[in-house]
Scaffold this active site. Structure first.
Site, PDB file in Angstrom:
ATOM      1  N   ARG A  53       0.876  -1.178   0.000  1.00  0.00           N
ATOM      2  CA  ARG A  53       0.000   0.000   0.000  1.00  0.00           C
ATOM      3  C   ARG A  53       0.911   1.225   0.000  1.00  0.00           C
ATOM      4  O   ARG A  53       2.124   1.110   0.068  1.00  0.00           O
ATOM      5  CB  ARG A  53      -1.013  -0.002   1.161  1.00  0.00           C
ATOM      6  CG  ARG A  53      -0.673  -0.726   2.395  1.00  0.00           C
ATOM      7  CD  ARG A  53       0.456  -0.106   3.172  1.00  0.00           C
ATOM      8  NE  ARG A  53       0.200   1.303   3.440  1.00  0.00           N
ATOM      9  CZ  ARG A  53       1.110   2.194   3.715  1.00  0.00           C
ATOM     10  NH1 ARG A  53       2.401   1.855   3.754  1.00  0.00           N
ATOM     11  NH2 ARG A  53       0.820   3.454   3.935  1.00  0.00           N
ATOM     12  N   GLY A  54       0.281   2.402  -0.053  1.00  0.00           N
ATOM     13  CA  GLY A  54       1.064   3.625  -0.204  1.00  0.00           C
ATOM     14  C   GLY A  54       1.148   3.947  -1.684  1.00  0.00           C
ATOM     15  O   GLY A  54       1.461   3.064  -2.506  1.00  0.00           O
ATOM     16  N   ALA A  55       0.855   5.207  -2.020  1.00  0.00           N
ATOM     17  CA  ALA A  55       0.689   5.570  -3.432  1.00  0.00           C
ATOM     18  C   ALA A  55       1.856   5.139  -4.336  1.00  0.00           C
ATOM     19  O   ALA A  55       1.641   4.460  -5.349  1.00  0.00           O
ATOM     20  CB  ALA A  55       0.413   7.070  -3.540  1.00  0.00           C
ATOM     21  N   ARG A  90      -7.281  -0.105  -6.670  1.00  0.00           N
ATOM     22  CA  ARG A  90      -7.480   0.991  -5.703  1.00  0.00           C
ATOM     23  C   ARG A  90      -7.619   2.289  -6.496  1.00  0.00           C
ATOM     24  O   ARG A  90      -6.760   2.613  -7.318  1.00  0.00           O
ATOM     25  CB  ARG A  90      -6.316   1.062  -4.702  1.00  0.00           C
ATOM     26  CG  ARG A  90      -6.267  -0.172  -3.793  1.00  0.00           C
ATOM     27  CD  ARG A  90      -5.424   0.038  -2.564  1.00  0.00           C
ATOM     28  NE  ARG A  90      -6.050   0.944  -1.627  1.00  0.00           N
ATOM     29  CZ  ARG A  90      -5.403   1.494  -0.584  1.00  0.00           C
ATOM     30  NH1 ARG A  90      -4.121   1.213  -0.389  1.00  0.00           N
ATOM     31  NH2 ARG A  90      -6.032   2.305   0.245  1.00  0.00           N
ATOM     32  N   GLN A 206      -2.305   2.483  10.036  1.00  0.00           N
ATOM     33  CA  GLN A 206      -0.991   2.499   9.385  1.00  0.00           C
ATOM     34  C   GLN A 206       0.045   3.261  10.214  1.00  0.00           C
ATOM     35  O   GLN A 206       1.240   2.992  10.129  1.00  0.00           O
ATOM     36  CB  GLN A 206      -1.090   3.154   7.998  1.00  0.00           C
ATOM     37  CG  GLN A 206      -1.823   2.334   6.961  1.00  0.00           C
ATOM     38  CD  GLN A 206      -3.280   2.718   6.859  1.00  0.00           C
ATOM     39  OE1 GLN A 206      -3.902   3.115   7.834  1.00  0.00           O
ATOM     40  NE2 GLN A 206      -3.842   2.601   5.673  1.00  0.00           N
ATOM     41  N   ASP A 247      -1.763  11.086  -1.910  1.00  0.00           N
ATOM     42  CA  ASP A 247      -2.111  10.040  -2.882  1.00  0.00           C
ATOM     43  C   ASP A 247      -2.465  10.621  -4.240  1.00  0.00           C
ATOM     44  O   ASP A 247      -2.398   9.940  -5.262  1.00  0.00           O
ATOM     45  CB  ASP A 247      -3.269   9.197  -2.358  1.00  0.00           C
ATOM     46  CG  ASP A 247      -2.798   8.311  -1.230  1.00  0.00           C
ATOM     47  OD1 ASP A 247      -2.722   8.793  -0.088  1.00  0.00           O
ATOM     48  OD2 ASP A 247      -2.466   7.142  -1.501  1.00  0.00           O
ATOM     49  N   ASN A 257      -5.156  12.692   0.841  1.00  0.00           N
ATOM     50  CA  ASN A 257      -4.341  11.769   1.639  1.00  0.00           C
ATOM     51  C   ASN A 257      -5.264  11.002   2.580  1.00  0.00           C
ATOM     52  O   ASN A 257      -6.487  11.191   2.576  1.00  0.00           O
ATOM     53  CB  ASN A 257      -3.270  12.560   2.402  1.00  0.00           C
ATOM     54  CG  ASN A 257      -2.210  11.666   3.012  1.00  0.00           C
ATOM     55  OD1 ASN A 257      -1.621  10.839   2.318  1.00  0.00           O
ATOM     56  ND2 ASN A 257      -1.966  11.801   4.306  1.00  0.00           N
ATOM     57  N   LYS A 258      -4.689  10.164   3.377  1.00  0.00           N
ATOM     58  CA  LYS A 258      -5.459   9.291   4.280  1.00  0.00           C
ATOM     59  C   LYS A 258      -6.523  10.054   5.057  1.00  0.00           C
ATOM     60  O   LYS A 258      -6.285  11.175   5.510  1.00  0.00           O
ATOM     61  CB  LYS A 258      -4.475   8.605   5.237  1.00  0.00           C
ATOM     62  CG  LYS A 258      -5.065   7.620   6.203  1.00  0.00           C
ATOM     63  CD  LYS A 258      -5.914   6.558   5.550  1.00  0.00           C
ATOM     64  CE  LYS A 258      -5.150   5.795   4.473  1.00  0.00           C
ATOM     65  NZ  LYS A 258      -6.052   4.958   3.627  1.00  0.00           N
TER      66      LYS A 258
HETATM   67  O1  MRU Z   1      -4.414   3.323   2.283  1.00  0.00           O
HETATM   68  P1  MRU Z   1      -2.923   3.473   2.197  1.00  0.00           P
HETATM   69  O2  MRU Z   1      -2.203   2.855   3.332  1.00  0.00           O
HETATM   70  O3  MRU Z   1      -2.397   3.024   0.856  1.00  0.00           O
HETATM   71  O4  MRU Z   1      -2.722   5.032   2.293  1.00  0.00           O
HETATM   72  C1  MRU Z   1      -1.426   5.584   2.254  1.00  0.00           C
HETATM   73  C2  MRU Z   1      -1.422   7.040   2.434  1.00  0.00           C
HETATM   74  O5  MRU Z   1      -2.435   7.672   2.590  1.00  0.00           O
HETATM   75  C3  MRU Z   1      -0.104   7.714   2.321  1.00  0.00           C
HETATM   76  O6  MRU Z   1      -0.035   8.817   3.168  1.00  0.00           O
HETATM   77  C4  MRU Z   1       0.047   8.155   0.867  1.00  0.00           C
HETATM   78  O7  MRU Z   1       0.030   7.041   0.034  1.00  0.00           O
HETATM   79  C5  MRU Z   1       1.229   8.953   0.592  1.00  0.00           C
HETATM   80  S1  MRU Z   1       2.629   7.979   0.844  1.00  0.00           S
HETATM   81  C6  MRU Z   1       3.885   8.012   0.108  1.00  0.00           C
END
Ligand code: MRU
Length: 382
Positions: A53-55, A90, A206, A247, A257-258
């Protein structure tokens, strides 16, 4: 980044390029284990279930997913189907679409027999570029933190420079270094005394599981807080700056973002705390300008709200998390129900922070205002 003195990345090629390996992030922080992905379906499933996970990491995994698909069937039809399948995993992080398009553009003009290797090369290039971009974000952010820390009153110069972060935008969210955490790692290594308030980041936690794990392994002082504590800490002057990832960033500087990031930005704004967003170019969506109206927000399972996962019973004497190759058998994870049976949950995974609440964007090309002018100045497009 380091785990027990060994440098790791989150994704790498194995078996002569016939499979990719990833760290299984659903098991962290209790077990460090890796998984091999040998097919398109496995790559897609790893993204959907948040093994990765993570963009930026989602983007790189998608790119390698196309490689795996083309190894099985390099035809135009298979490429189109794999593209669609991976893109649907996603919806919010634009890095996925960007990486898939990049691989598709590279392989489409080629004869089918040449496509899998070309996809491997392109995915590898995306991964390497991601590392370089994240490290550059770290360097720019380091200079910013040093300036901010030096500007504090003399009476506070001996105190740690307190940062607050939300979710995980560290090396686990990228190939290496991370986005929001890269400047923190750089600052720590440069000798700046930093301390990080880590939002737990409900519902998938996370922050509590991944960011705390990363920071701990790098020896960065940190404290996990519940998501609602940040505003209170800002009121007490215990947050010098907020830094988060993104993201998807619009050309006008809105950042997605999250879920919960927006509330942190509001609290920061109200308390005069600078709010920074760290992101590589691959996170910018030049085709949109209104984040709230135009960014698709992923809605995840309500079970992530109504239930919570945690560690039940470590095997006596097992050194949890001590070994990068920790055995799955030493921990037992379970889910428990939080809500009354029958209560519904709703689980939007991301929110949008308007550009007006963002003090600056920290990119691989430098620090710039969250605005169309700022981004154009850096990238010359828009
Ligand atoms: O749902 P996730 O864990 O994929 O979400 C991740 C985030 O929101 C991060 O902050 C985002 O991807 C930026 S990270 C480099």
């Amino acid at each position: 980044m380091n785990i027990d003195g060994k440098a790791w990345r989150t994704i790498w090629l194995e078996a002569g390029g016939r499979s990719i390996a990833v760290i299984d992030q659903t098991q962290l922080p209790h077990t460090f284990t890796t998984r091999s992905l040998t097919s398109l379906d496995q790559a897609a499933e790893a993204i959907t279930t948040m093994v990765v996970r993570g963009a930026p990491l989602i983007g790189v995994t998608g790119a390698y997913g196309l490689m795996l698909a083309l190894q099985a069937d390099p035809s135009d039809g298979a490429l189109a189907a794999a593209f669609t399948q991976l893109l649907a995993t996603r919806p919010t992080a634009v890095n996925l679409q960007w990486a898939l398009e990049r691989v598709r553009e590279r392989v489409l003009p080629l004869a089918p027999a040449q496509r899998a290797l070309a996809a491997q090369q392109e995915a590898g290039a995306i991964a390497e570029e991601d590392v370089l971009m994240c490290e550059a974000i770290g360097d720019h952010g380091l200079r910013l933190f040093q300036e901010l820390a030096a500007r504090r009153p003399a009476s506070r110069q001996q105190e740690p420079f307190n940062l607050l972060t939300h979710c995980n935008a560290g090396w686990l969210a990228t190939v290496d270094w991370g986005t929001a955490l890269a400047p923190i790692y750089k600052a720590h290594r440069a000798g700046l005394q930093v301390h990080v308030w880590v939002d737990e980041t409900r519902p998938r936690n996370q922050g509590a599981s991944l960011t705390a794990f990363e920071l701990g392994r790098e020896g960065v002082p940190h404290t996990v807080i519940v998501d609602n504590a940040g505003g209170h800490l800002m009121q007490l002057g215990q947050v010098d700056a907020v830094i988060v990832g993104s993201d998807r960033t619009t050309r006008s500087g809105d950042v997605c973002n999250k879920i919960g990031t927006y509330l942190k930005a509001l609290a920061a704004h109200d308390n005069g705390v600078p709010f920074y967003v760290a992101l590589p170019a691959s996170t910018i969506d030049w085709s949109i300008s209104d984040g709230v109206a135009e960014i698709p927000i992923e809605a995840r399972s309500e079970r992530e709200v109504t239930h919570i996962q945690g560690l039940v019973s470590p095997v006596a004497g097992a050194a949890l998390g001590e070994s990068p190759r920790g055995e799955a058998s030493v921990v037992s994870l379970t889910q428990v129900q939080l809500t009354p049976t029958g209560s519904r949950g709703f689980n939007p995974a991301f929110d949008v922070t308007p550009a007006r609440l963002v003090t600056a964007l920290i990119t691989e090309r430098g620090v710039v205002s969250a605005s169309e002018e700022g981004l154009k100045q850096l990238y010359g497009v828009g």
